[in-house]
Scaffold this motif. Structure first.
Motif, mmCIF file in Angstrom:
data_model
loop_
_atom_site.group_PDB
_atom_site.id
_atom_site.type_symbol
_atom_site.label_atom_id
_atom_site.label_comp_id
_atom_site.label_asym_id
_atom_site.label_seq_id
_atom_site.Cartn_x
_atom_site.Cartn_y
_atom_site.Cartn_z
ATOM 1 N N LEU A 212 0.872 -1.378 -0.130
ATOM 2 C CA LEU A 212 -0.024 -0.114 0.024
ATOM 3 C C LEU A 212 0.844 1.358 0.199
ATOM 4 O O LEU A 212 0.943 2.063 1.069
ATOM 5 C CB LEU A 212 -0.892 0.102 1.142
ATOM 6 C CG LEU A 212 -2.037 1.251 1.345
ATOM 7 C CD1 LEU A 212 -2.790 1.028 -0.189
ATOM 8 C CD2 LEU A 212 -3.030 0.846 2.404
ATOM 9 N N ASN A 213 1.526 1.491 -1.200
ATOM 10 C CA ASN A 213 2.457 2.574 -1.397
ATOM 11 C C ASN A 213 2.641 2.943 -2.791
ATOM 12 O O ASN A 213 2.503 2.201 -3.653
ATOM 13 C CB ASN A 213 3.926 1.802 -0.851
ATOM 14 C CG ASN A 213 5.374 2.769 -0.843
ATOM 15 O OD1 ASN A 213 5.267 3.521 -1.695
ATOM 16 N ND2 ASN A 213 5.859 2.695 0.108
ATOM 17 N N GLN A 221 5.696 -1.123 -12.366
ATOM 18 C CA GLN A 221 5.289 -1.585 -11.029
ATOM 19 C C GLN A 221 3.805 -1.883 -11.202
ATOM 20 O O GLN A 221 3.237 -2.159 -11.992
ATOM 21 C CB GLN A 221 5.460 -0.426 -9.809
ATOM 22 C CG GLN A 221 6.808 -0.184 -9.630
ATOM 23 C CD GLN A 221 7.776 -1.146 -9.267
ATOM 24 O OE1 GLN A 221 7.241 -1.884 -8.273
ATOM 25 N NE2 GLN A 221 9.053 -1.485 -9.670
ATOM 26 N N SER A 222 3.152 -2.113 -9.993
ATOM 27 C CA SER A 222 1.894 -2.715 -9.836
ATOM 28 C C SER A 222 0.521 -1.852 -10.232
ATOM 29 O O SER A 222 -0.317 -2.119 -10.590
ATOM 30 C CB SER A 222 1.674 -3.441 -8.451
ATOM 31 O OG SER A 222 2.482 -4.353 -8.195
ATOM 32 N N TYR A 223 0.791 -0.598 -9.574
ATOM 33 C CA TYR A 223 -0.495 0.348 -10.038
ATOM 34 C C TYR A 223 -0.291 1.129 -11.346
ATOM 35 O O TYR A 223 0.683 1.866 -11.580
ATOM 36 C CB TYR A 223 -0.407 1.376 -8.794
ATOM 37 C CG TYR A 223 -0.710 1.016 -7.405
ATOM 38 C CD1 TYR A 223 -1.499 -0.161 -6.973
ATOM 39 C CD2 TYR A 223 0.133 1.674 -6.347
ATOM 40 C CE1 TYR A 223 -1.860 -0.698 -5.854
ATOM 41 C CE2 TYR A 223 -0.129 1.116 -4.942
ATOM 42 C CZ TYR A 223 -0.975 0.151 -4.986
ATOM 43 O OH TYR A 223 -1.087 -0.305 -3.459
ATOM 44 N N ASP A 227 -7.051 4.441 -9.812
ATOM 45 C CA ASP A 227 -8.135 3.422 -9.210
ATOM 46 C C ASP A 227 -7.575 2.239 -8.819
ATOM 47 O O ASP A 227 -7.979 1.637 -8.013
ATOM 48 C CB ASP A 227 -9.174 2.979 -10.557
ATOM 49 C CG ASP A 227 -10.103 4.147 -10.806
ATOM 50 O OD1 ASP A 227 -10.072 5.002 -9.924
ATOM 51 O OD2 ASP A 227 -10.690 4.206 -11.808
ATOM 52 N N SER A 228 -6.307 1.747 -9.209
ATOM 53 C CA SER A 228 -5.645 0.708 -8.640
ATOM 54 C C SER A 228 -5.229 0.694 -7.276
ATOM 55 O O SER A 228 -5.486 0.144 -6.484
ATOM 56 C CB SER A 228 -4.474 0.131 -9.558
ATOM 57 O OG SER A 228 -4.571 -0.095 -10.834
#
Length: 306
Positions: A212-213, A221-223, A227-228
């Motif tokens: 959560l960063n 990366q992940s986001y 909205d992600s």
């Protein structure tokens, strides 16, 4: 290089029953908003002969000065930090600033805001540098420089520490040796604080989160969209709040002025914070207050379940 022997790893933690926690007011979840403030202390060609990893661009560091990447960091100190400031101030929320001393020196108004609003600073090094490659004596010197600088910039010395990952094998020993730190956040090993032995004493760790960063907005990366982040944050909080009815816990939200301070991302940060504020049983708090609460209620590692 002088190093310490390998530390034993704790793969058991609090076990099946979890930690026995009671937050102030019977809160289910303690929420720590953490702003990483590094702008101006990053690697740059004029200072270091090499550049920081590009922040919003998908190319390797250039062997020449990268004015574009420098400007991304400048956005964080010129605009992004103040957008985050407005969001927090409008809601009356506390924050911990994981701040690099040099970054705070270069923008004195940030230190003034921290002091004015009563936020705390968790020392993030003198510069935003990888301490794991420093000689022990050099790391000790930089640590002392950072403490003195942050106290001058913010009016109070830092009581917490967070390395630019990874920490060195010497970092915790140096923190205990220095004597003024209550905790470090150089671990992602648990949801709640815990003790680890250092120099024959119990040293407190208030774990951090890399999931959560907003650093996960960086290319590759992940986001992939604002909205992600919002979906991940809501789902994380909702589960922790549900679990907190019988097992109170800690939620860390990692932010960066140059990343979350961008308008679209700041917009979803407001949504996420308002979602949390809609719930009872949430303790918005500084990491320093979590550390002090834990040290008071769980003064040694012997308080952990057998």
């Amino acid at each position: 290089m002088t190093t310490s022997p390998p530390a034993a790893r704790d793969l058991v933690g609090y076990g099946r029953e979890g930690a026995a926690i009671e937050w102030p007011g019977g809160a289910r979840v303690a929420v720590c908003l953490v702003i990483n403030y590094e702008e101006g202390s990053e690697l740059s060609y004029p200072v270091d002969g090499r550049n920081e990893v590009p922040q919003e661009f998908d190319y390797p560091p250039l062997p020449v000065r990268d004015l574009g990447n420098e400007s991304i960091f400048e956005y964080g100190s010129r605009a992004g930090i103040w957008r985050l400031q407005r969001i927090l101030d409008e809601r009356g929320l506390p924050a911990t600033i994981q701040g690099c001393a040099e970054a705070l020196e270069l923008n004195p108004e940030v230190g003034a805001w921290i002091a004015e609003r009563g936020h705390d600073v968790c020392c993030h090094g003198y510069r935003w540098e990888n301490v794991s490659v420093l000689e022990r004596d050099v790391e000790r010197e930089r640590l002392h420089m950072a403490v003195e600088s942050i106290e001058a910039s913010c009016g109070e010395r830092p009581r917490g520490w967070y390395s630019r990952q990874p920490a060195s094998v010497n970092t915790r020993e140096l923190l205990v040796e220095e004597g003024g730190f209550l905790y470090d956040s150089d671990s992602f090993a648990d949801d709640v604080p815990f003790y680890t032995p250092v120099h024959g004493r119990d040293h407190l760790v208030v774990p951090y989160s890399f999931t959560l960063n907003d650093g996960l907005f960086l290319p590759g990366q992940s986001y992939s969209s604002p909205d992600s982040f919002l979906d991940y944050g809501r789902r994380a909080f909702d589960l922790l709040w549900e679990e907190g009815a019988t097992r109170p816990t800690l939620m860390s939200i990692g932010l960066h002025a140059r990343l979350m301070g961008q308008p679209a991302r700041a917009h979803v940060l407001r949504e996420l914070l308002d979602h949390l504020l809609d719930h009872e049983g949430v303790w918005f708090t500084r990491r320093l207050d979590v550390a002090r609460w834990w040290l008071d209620r769980h003064p040694t590692a012997t308080s952990r379940p057998a």
